[in-house]
Design a protein around this motif. Sequence first.
Motif, short mmCIF file in Angstrom:
data_model
loop_
_atom_site.label_atom_id
_atom_site.label_comp_id
_atom_site.label_asym_id
_atom_site.label_seq_id
_atom_site.Cartn_x
_atom_site.Cartn_y
_atom_site.Cartn_z
N PRO A 118 0.81 -1.20 0.18
CA PRO A 118 -0.03 0.12 -0.06
C PRO A 118 0.89 1.22 -0.07
O PRO A 118 0.26 2.00 -0.78
N GLY A 119 1.95 1.43 0.79
CA GLY A 119 2.94 2.21 0.72
C GLY A 119 2.34 3.74 1.21
O GLY A 119 1.59 3.50 1.99
N GLU A 120 2.77 4.78 0.46
CA GLU A 120 2.22 6.20 1.05
C GLU A 120 2.11 6.83 -0.33
O GLU A 120 2.70 6.92 -1.46
N THR A 121 1.13 7.91 -0.11
CA THR A 121 0.65 8.54 -1.42
C THR A 121 1.83 9.46 -1.59
O THR A 121 2.72 9.84 -0.74
N LYS A 122 1.62 9.96 -2.78
CA LYS A 122 2.78 11.03 -3.24
C LYS A 122 2.51 12.34 -2.29
O LYS A 122 3.59 12.90 -2.03
N ILE A 123 1.38 12.62 -2.11
CA ILE A 123 1.48 13.93 -1.23
C ILE A 123 1.97 13.76 0.16
O ILE A 123 2.64 14.36 0.84
N GLU A 124 1.72 12.31 0.80
CA GLU A 124 2.48 12.15 1.98
C GLU A 124 4.07 12.25 1.65
O GLU A 124 4.80 12.49 2.70
N LEU A 125 4.37 11.52 0.81
CA LEU A 125 5.93 11.47 0.50
C LEU A 125 6.42 12.90 0.34
O LEU A 125 7.52 13.25 1.18
N ASP A 126 5.73 13.87 -0.48
CA ASP A 126 6.44 15.25 -0.43
C ASP A 126 6.31 15.89 0.81
O ASP A 126 7.25 16.62 1.02
N ARG A 127 5.20 15.74 1.67
CA ARG A 127 5.17 16.23 2.93
C ARG A 127 6.30 15.77 3.84
O ARG A 127 6.78 16.73 4.50
N ARG A 128 6.56 14.38 3.88
CA ARG A 128 7.77 14.07 4.67
C ARG A 128 8.90 14.55 4.08
O ARG A 128 9.83 14.97 4.97
N ARG A 129 9.17 14.57 2.79
CA ARG A 129 10.52 15.28 2.38
C ARG A 129 10.57 16.62 2.75
O ARG A 129 11.56 17.09 3.13
N ILE A 130 9.60 17.65 2.78
CA ILE A 130 9.70 19.03 3.03
C ILE A 130 9.88 18.89 4.37
O ILE A 130 10.62 19.70 5.06
N ASN A 131 9.28 18.19 5.42
CA ASN A 131 9.62 18.27 6.86
C ASN A 131 10.95 17.97 7.14
O ASN A 131 11.75 18.45 8.15
N SER A 132 11.38 16.79 6.27
CA SER A 132 12.98 16.62 6.66
C SER A 132 13.86 17.66 6.07
O SER A 132 14.84 18.19 6.99
N ARG A 133 13.49 18.28 5.15
CA ARG A 133 14.22 19.57 4.63
C ARG A 133 14.05 20.77 5.55
O ARG A 133 15.19 21.35 5.74
N ILE A 134 12.97 20.85 6.23
CA ILE A 134 12.77 21.95 6.95
C ILE A 134 13.65 21.77 8.23
O ILE A 134 14.19 22.91 8.89
N ALA A 135 13.60 20.52 8.99
CA ALA A 135 14.49 20.18 10.00
C ALA A 135 15.93 20.40 9.62
O ALA A 135 16.68 20.86 10.66
N LYS A 136 16.42 20.08 8.42
CA LYS A 136 17.91 20.36 8.17
C LYS A 136 18.19 21.79 8.01
O LYS A 136 19.20 22.18 8.53
N LEU A 137 17.42 22.54 7.46
CA LEU A 137 17.62 23.74 7.46
C LEU A 137 17.74 24.63 8.74
O LEU A 137 18.71 25.50 9.09
#
Length: 486
Positions: A220-239
């Motif tokens: 089932p995995g994750e939807t594309k919007i969930e994947l994008d949201r997770r990547r954005i949150n990871s990038r925010i934490a790094k910044l």
Amino acid sequence: MIDRVLSRRAQALADRDGFLEPAGDIDYDGDQFDREERSALRRVQGLSTELEDITEVEYRQLRLERVVLAAVWSDGTVADAENSLRELAALAETAGSEVLAGVLQRRQTPDPSTYLGSGKAQELKEIVVAEGADTVVCDTELAPSQRRALEDVVKVKVIDRTALILDIFAQHAKSREGKAQVELAQLQYLLPRLRGWGESMSRQAGGQAAGGQGMGSRGPGETKIELDRRRINSRIAKLKRELAGMKTHRDTRRAARAHHEVPAVAIAGYTNAGKSTLLNRLTHAGVLVDNQLFATLDTTVRRAETPDGREYTLTDTVGFVRALPHQLVEAFRSTLEEVADADLLLHVVDGSHPDPEGQISAVRAVLADVDATDVKEVVVVNKADAADPEVVDRILRHERHSIAVSARTGAGVEELLQLVADELPKPDIDVEVLVPYSRGDLVSRLHDEAEIVSEEHLGQGTLVVARVHGDLAAELTPFATTPAAG
């Protein structure tokens, strides 16, 4: 009953079409707006920046986003509303767009669905089609649902004031810290606004399916919007981690200046008020100066001297604007702390602007957000050579600590330098010391940081009478010839 209703409607239409003046207080509609204002989408003249007299080939080469501006006018005067829309036009031009038209809608509150209301949104669509625009820019921060609903009506891209300012910041950021701050603000703005067209954001894939594992490996995995949201949150934490490290470096430099008791002067103010021009005039810093909004995003610190020889630092900060996006205030908080930690704030105001008092209020609102309201403030009315003398006099009368200058011509700059010298903290400890010639570093610091009363070279060393700050007085204690007096 039906006849009475129809007759009243007919009379109302006749009043509107024939411009009849109703008797008594019939035209008063409580706290609502007049009928004409409610029913009209006001076109604001003089906003178009469309190029004229060019060939089709030249036009294709110079093709920019063609925008129509839209705003809801809820309070204040029509002049205030038009000034706000003209500022939005300047922002759009700075971002590289071509402004074709601007419209104002008079409402008590923006429509929660389409911002303008369904009928006026349809009228806006007709204007967009007639002007050949490809973008609508709204003069506020739209809710994600408002932007989607308005886009569905006008059928072109819709952005709000916040997205426009973030785009300008992204274009102008040059330093590593500035770019990181802008990216952080953009991602924080984007996160709640992720949107997919049709089913594009609802696709699912298992962890191995994307790697080409084929049948039997799809989950089932994750939807594309969930994947994008997770990547954005990871990038925010790094910044945020990177900016925290940069803040440590900035705090170290600031602490070193504080240790040596070097006073700090911060230059703040509305965007395009002439802050960088003033810094160049005061220190010959060579900072970029351009007649556009947000030309300066990276903090510049320069060393300067008072007329009596005391050193201090001058810091040029990012410009403010009305309704500055809160994401930017948070992202630039470490930079704006330069203002909060300053000994003196030069609040630069564009005296030639149609609403300089509005600029002052907008800047002070941002200063309150970064806890900089306790800093001693001097209002510097810049561009006095181009401003209405009555406007300049009005500001000078209203603001207790204020001065009028022209950074372009240099008028009033000498008086400003003397005012800075008078307002900066002065050494307050009297010392008389005999410094041996082997400690020339202390004599040098005395010249840089103290007020020298007298200096005499003797056989044993240099006899200096001066007024100094506390930390230097402590270092000079072993060489005192008389007890220091506070």
